[in-house]
Design an enzyme around this catalytic site. Structure first.
Site, PDB file in Angstrom:
ATOM      1  N   GLY A  14       8.415  -4.713  11.762  1.00 28.71           N
ATOM      2  CA  GLY A  14       8.035  -4.158  13.129  1.00 28.71           C
ATOM      3  C   GLY A  14       8.712  -3.112  13.873  1.00 28.71           C
ATOM      4  N   MET A  92       0.521  -5.652   5.865  1.00 28.70           N
ATOM      5  CA  MET A  92       0.463  -5.478   4.143  1.00 28.70           C
ATOM      6  C   MET A  92      -0.830  -6.358   3.496  1.00 28.70           C
ATOM      7  SD  MET A  92       3.027  -3.683   3.956  1.00 28.70           S
ATOM      8  CE  MET A  92       3.436  -3.926   2.087  1.00 28.70           C
ATOM      9  N   ARG A  93      -2.130  -6.177   4.351  1.00 27.34           N
ATOM     10  CA  ARG A  93      -3.236  -6.668   3.689  1.00 27.34           C
ATOM     11  C   ARG A  93      -4.167  -5.494   3.740  1.00 27.34           C
ATOM     12  NH1 ARG A  93      -3.535 -10.848   1.205  1.00 27.34           N
ATOM     13  NH2 ARG A  93      -5.756 -11.088   1.996  1.00 27.34           N
ATOM     14  N   LEU A  95      -7.758  -4.490   4.009  1.00 28.38           N
ATOM     15  CA  LEU A  95      -8.953  -4.685   5.117  1.00 28.38           C
ATOM     16  C   LEU A  95     -10.497  -4.669   4.374  1.00 28.38           C
ATOM     17  CD1 LEU A  95      -7.486  -2.848   8.115  1.00 28.38           C
ATOM     18  CD2 LEU A  95      -7.562  -5.423   8.007  1.00 28.38           C
ATOM     19  N   ASN A 109      -3.380   3.965  11.018  1.00 28.12           N
ATOM     20  CA  ASN A 109      -2.445   3.466  10.197  1.00 28.12           C
ATOM     21  C   ASN A 109      -1.199   4.661  10.172  1.00 28.12           C
ATOM     22  OD1 ASN A 109      -1.072   1.719   8.227  1.00 28.12           O
ATOM     23  ND2 ASN A 109      -1.716   2.978   6.885  1.00 28.12           N
ATOM     24  N   HIS A 111       1.579   5.702   7.710  1.00 31.47           N
ATOM     25  CA  HIS A 111       2.191   5.405   6.179  1.00 31.47           C
ATOM     26  C   HIS A 111       3.203   6.497   6.042  1.00 31.47           C
ATOM     27  CE1 HIS A 111       1.565   4.863   1.678  1.00 31.47           C
ATOM     28  NE2 HIS A 111       1.981   6.253   1.727  1.00 31.47           N
ATOM     29  N   ASP A 147      -4.828   4.064   2.291  1.00 35.14           N
ATOM     30  CA  ASP A 147      -4.203   5.336   2.723  1.00 35.14           C
ATOM     31  C   ASP A 147      -5.058   6.549   2.665  1.00 35.14           C
ATOM     32  OD1 ASP A 147      -2.007   3.223   3.031  1.00 35.14           O
ATOM     33  OD2 ASP A 147      -1.223   3.624   1.111  1.00 35.14           O
ATOM     34  N   GLU A 176       8.733   8.436  11.956  1.00 37.74           N
ATOM     35  CA  GLU A 176       7.696   7.639  12.212  1.00 37.74           C
ATOM     36  C   GLU A 176       7.454   7.237  13.505  1.00 37.74           C
ATOM     37  OE1 GLU A 176       6.903   4.425   9.418  1.00 37.74           O
ATOM     38  OE2 GLU A 176       8.257   5.387   8.013  1.00 37.74           O
TER      39      GLU A 176
HETATM   40  C1  GRF Z   1       6.772   1.710   7.726  1.00 37.67           C
HETATM   41  O1  GRF Z   1       7.407   2.397   6.711  1.00 37.67           O
HETATM   42  C2  GRF Z   1       5.154   2.147   7.709  1.00 37.67           C
HETATM   43  O2  GRF Z   1       4.970   3.432   7.586  1.00 37.67           O
HETATM   44  C3  GRF Z   1       4.745   1.485   6.664  1.00 37.67           C
HETATM   45  O3  GRF Z   1       5.204   0.054   6.583  1.00 37.67           O
HETATM   46  C4  GRF Z   1       6.383   0.329   7.110  1.00 37.67           C
HETATM   47  C5  GRF Z   1       6.462  -0.595   8.331  1.00 37.67           C
HETATM   48  O4  GRF Z   1       7.872  -0.711   8.755  1.00 37.67           O
HETATM   49  N1  GRF Z   1       3.065   1.249   6.709  1.00 37.67           N
HETATM   50  P1  GRF Z   1       8.105  -1.493  10.218  1.00 37.67           P
HETATM   51  O5  GRF Z   1       7.362  -3.041   9.959  1.00 37.67           O
HETATM   52  O6  GRF Z   1       7.303  -0.598  11.410  1.00 37.67           O
HETATM   53  O7  GRF Z   1       9.581  -1.354  10.552  1.00 37.67           O
END
Ligand code: GRF
Length: 202
Positions: A14, A92-93, A95, A109, A111, A147, A176
């Site tokens: 997170g 990680m699912r 949808l 999302n 990525h 994605d 990010e």
């Molecule tokens: C990130 O790299 C995000 O881009 C990908 O999963 C990772 C999640 O990291 N979808 P976190 O749980 O936000 O630290």
């Protein structure tokens, strides 16, 4: 100011959630987090939410026979929390198309690559194996295809000689944490919206 009621869906540590929590903590930020939802009960991100006083919910997908049934249970939690918008942050699912269609235009999302390059898993390994000099990250609207979906924001990150997947991941993660709050701000201020299959910028 009316704030966009946002739910964040996570499965793990997170850190992107934390970036969103920090941004939403600013008095003039146009969104607020009304729920952090996880399919993993001991995801560290739930702890981050609790520390910030944000309501949490955890439901394991393993308790449901089908993807649709799990997605419906998740949807009920989102409705209960009066969420208007969803940020996927390391959720990680896959949808179901039903769920995605219901939230179309109201779900995004992040990525860790410059989409459409390097979709799916092991993204940084893919980038290093391809020998690219530049990678980065993308915030995009969610459509049923994984994605994919119209881009809202991207940031480029250099790939350095000698980078491993871990060193590249760490550099991309910093970007990010910049673009996810920035994208949510744009959305909440109505500066971008999804129309048909295109992102429209005001
Ligand atoms: C990130 O790299 C995000 O881009 C990908 O999963 C990772 C999640 O990291 N979808 P976190 O749980 O936000 O630290």
């Amino acid at each position: 100011m009316t704030k966009l009621k946002t739910a964040v869906l996570i499965s793990g540590r997170g850190s992107n959630l934390q970036a969103l929590i920090d941004a939403c903590g600013q008095p003039d930020f146009p969104a607020e987090i009304v729920l952090v939802f996880s399919n993993v009960a001991d995801a560290y991100g739930l702890e981050r939410a609790r520390k910030a006083g944000i309501p949490t919910a955890a439901i394991s997908h393993r308790d449901f026979a089908t993807r649709d049934a799990f997605d419906m249970a998740m949807d009920a939690k989102l409705t209960e929390a009066k969420a208007e918008f969803i940020c996927l942050a390391g959720f990680m699912r896959l949808l179901s198309a039903t769920f995605v269609r219901k939230w179309q235009g109201r779900i995004v999302n992040i990525h860790p690559s410059l989409l459409p390059a390097f979709k799916g898993m092991h993204v940084h390994e893919q980038a290093i194996a391809a020998g690219v000099k530049v990678s980065g990250c993308t915030v995009h609207y969610v459509i049923p295809e994984l994605d994919s979906g119209p881009t809202i924001l991207q940031e480029k990150v250099p790939v350095q000689p000698g980078d491993t997947a871990d060193t590249l991941a760490a550099r991309v993660l910093e970007a990010e944490h910049r673009i996810y709050p920035a994208a949510l701000k744009m959305i909440a201020e109505g500066r971008v919206r999804l129309e048909q299959d295109r992102a429209i910028f005001a």
